[in-house]
Design a protein around this motif. Structure first.
Motif, short mmCIF file in Angstrom:
data_model
loop_
_atom_site.label_atom_id
_atom_site.label_comp_id
_atom_site.label_asym_id
_atom_site.label_seq_id
_atom_site.Cartn_x
_atom_site.Cartn_y
_atom_site.Cartn_z
N LEU A 144 30.51 56.59 -73.01
CA LEU A 144 30.83 56.90 -74.41
C LEU A 144 31.62 55.78 -75.07
N ARG A 145 32.50 55.13 -74.31
CA ARG A 145 33.29 54.03 -74.87
C ARG A 145 32.37 52.91 -75.34
N HIS A 146 31.43 52.53 -74.48
CA HIS A 146 30.51 51.47 -74.87
C HIS A 146 29.58 51.94 -75.99
N GLY A 147 29.15 53.19 -75.93
CA GLY A 147 28.27 53.72 -76.98
C GLY A 147 28.97 53.74 -78.33
N ALA A 148 30.23 54.18 -78.36
CA ALA A 148 30.98 54.20 -79.62
C ALA A 148 31.21 52.78 -80.13
N TRP A 149 31.55 51.86 -79.24
CA TRP A 149 31.77 50.46 -79.60
C TRP A 149 30.49 49.87 -80.20
N SER A 150 29.35 50.12 -79.54
CA SER A 150 28.08 49.59 -80.02
C SER A 150 27.69 50.20 -81.35
N MET A 151 27.94 51.51 -81.51
CA MET A 151 27.62 52.18 -82.76
C MET A 151 28.41 51.58 -83.92
N LEU A 152 29.70 51.36 -83.69
CA LEU A 152 30.53 50.77 -84.74
C LEU A 152 30.07 49.35 -85.07
N GLN A 153 29.63 48.61 -84.07
CA GLN A 153 29.10 47.27 -84.31
C GLN A 153 27.82 47.35 -85.14
N THR A 154 26.95 48.28 -84.80
CA THR A 154 25.70 48.47 -85.53
C THR A 154 25.97 48.85 -86.99
N LEU A 155 27.03 49.62 -87.22
CA LEU A 155 27.37 50.05 -88.58
C LEU A 155 28.10 48.98 -89.38
N GLY A 156 28.29 47.80 -88.77
CA GLY A 156 28.86 46.69 -89.52
C GLY A 156 30.31 46.35 -89.22
N ALA A 157 30.91 47.02 -88.27
CA ALA A 157 32.31 46.74 -87.94
C ALA A 157 32.41 45.60 -86.92
N SER A 158 31.50 44.64 -86.99
CA SER A 158 31.49 43.51 -86.06
C SER A 158 32.04 42.27 -86.77
N HIS A 159 33.34 42.22 -86.82
CA HIS A 159 34.03 41.10 -87.46
C HIS A 159 35.36 40.93 -86.73
N PRO A 160 35.81 39.68 -86.54
CA PRO A 160 37.07 39.50 -85.83
C PRO A 160 38.22 40.33 -86.39
N ARG A 161 38.20 40.58 -87.69
CA ARG A 161 39.26 41.38 -88.30
C ARG A 161 39.20 42.84 -87.82
N TRP A 162 38.00 43.33 -87.49
CA TRP A 162 37.83 44.73 -87.11
C TRP A 162 37.70 44.95 -85.60
N ASP A 163 37.60 43.89 -84.81
CA ASP A 163 37.36 44.04 -83.38
C ASP A 163 38.43 44.87 -82.67
N ARG A 164 39.69 44.64 -82.99
CA ARG A 164 40.76 45.42 -82.33
C ARG A 164 40.67 46.90 -82.71
N VAL A 165 40.40 47.17 -83.97
CA VAL A 165 40.28 48.56 -84.43
C VAL A 165 39.06 49.21 -83.78
N ARG A 166 37.95 48.46 -83.72
CA ARG A 166 36.73 48.99 -83.10
C ARG A 166 36.97 49.27 -81.62
N ASN A 167 37.61 48.38 -80.91
CA ASN A 167 37.91 48.60 -79.49
C ASN A 167 38.82 49.80 -79.31
N LEU A 168 39.84 49.91 -80.14
CA LEU A 168 40.75 51.05 -80.05
C LEU A 168 40.03 52.37 -80.35
N ALA A 169 39.22 52.38 -81.41
CA ALA A 169 38.49 53.60 -81.77
C ALA A 169 37.54 54.02 -80.66
N ALA A 170 36.83 53.06 -80.08
CA ALA A 170 35.90 53.39 -78.99
C ALA A 170 36.63 53.91 -77.77
N THR A 171 37.77 53.30 -77.45
CA THR A 171 38.55 53.74 -76.29
C THR A 171 39.14 55.12 -76.51
N VAL A 172 39.67 55.37 -77.69
CA VAL A 172 40.26 56.68 -78.00
C VAL A 172 39.18 57.76 -77.94
N PHE A 173 38.00 57.45 -78.51
CA PHE A 173 36.92 58.43 -78.48
C PHE A 173 36.53 58.73 -77.04
#
Length: 173
Positions: A144-173
């Motif tokens: 699920l962690r990798h799936g959430a991370w990949s989903m957020l990347q697919t939705l456009g959250a793939s930017h150095p500014r958002w990487d920490r937030v995306r990693n945190l969101a995926a880990t929390v989920f």
């Protein structure tokens, strides 16, 4: 689904043990018994599509690099992403076991229809079963962690500014 399933199952820890039994009855009786079958059909279709997508992605990966690396240095990948090909089949086998254990009751030592609380207590009394669930839930967490991370990347959250937030969101989920 997994999040809602977890919330429902957390009722095991309520002081009123009848709460989890009521939740089990609600699932069975929802929409006069038809709701559970609709949910099962949607989940089965989703699993089929998920397996097809995973297989398609694996084949694309193999075609892109038909000769494997001699030395793998995981610079840009995470443990969760590197274990996806293993955690998926492990989870599939676990889901089959879980359904046989707590839905059908055929692999449960003393299954009683409608007695969710009792079935969980008795089912987890055997340490190999409890250990298998811990291993499977750990695999589910990585998956699920990798799936959430990949989903957020697919939705456009793939930017150095958002990487920490995306990693945190995926880990929390």
């Amino acid at each position: 689904f997994v999040f809602a399933h977890m919330l429902g199952n957390l009722q095991m820890f309520l002081p009123d043990h009848e709460a989890i039994n009521h939740y089990g009855r609600f699932l069975q009786e929802m929409l006069h018994g038809g709701g559970i079958w609709v949910a099962r059909a949607v989940l089965l279709g989703s699993v089929g599509l998920h397996i097809w997508a995973a297989w398609s992605l694996t084949r694309t990966s193999w075609k892109a690099r038909p000769i494997p690396y001699k030395v793998v240095t995981p610079d840009a990948s995470t443990y969760a992403s590197r274990t996806m090909r293993w955690s998926g089949p492990i989870l599939f086998l676990f889901i089959v076991y879980h359904l046989l254990h707590f839905t059908v009751g055929s692999v449960h030592p003393a299954f009683v229809e409608g007695e969710v609380y009792r079935n969980v207590i008795v089912g987890f009394s055997a340490w190999p079963v409890a250990l298998a669930y811990v291993v499977a839930i750990s695999a589910l967490g990585l998956h699920l962690r990798h799936g959430a991370w990949s989903m957020l990347q697919t939705l456009g959250a793939s930017h150095p500014r958002w990487d920490r937030v995306r990693n945190l969101a995926a880990t929390v989920f």
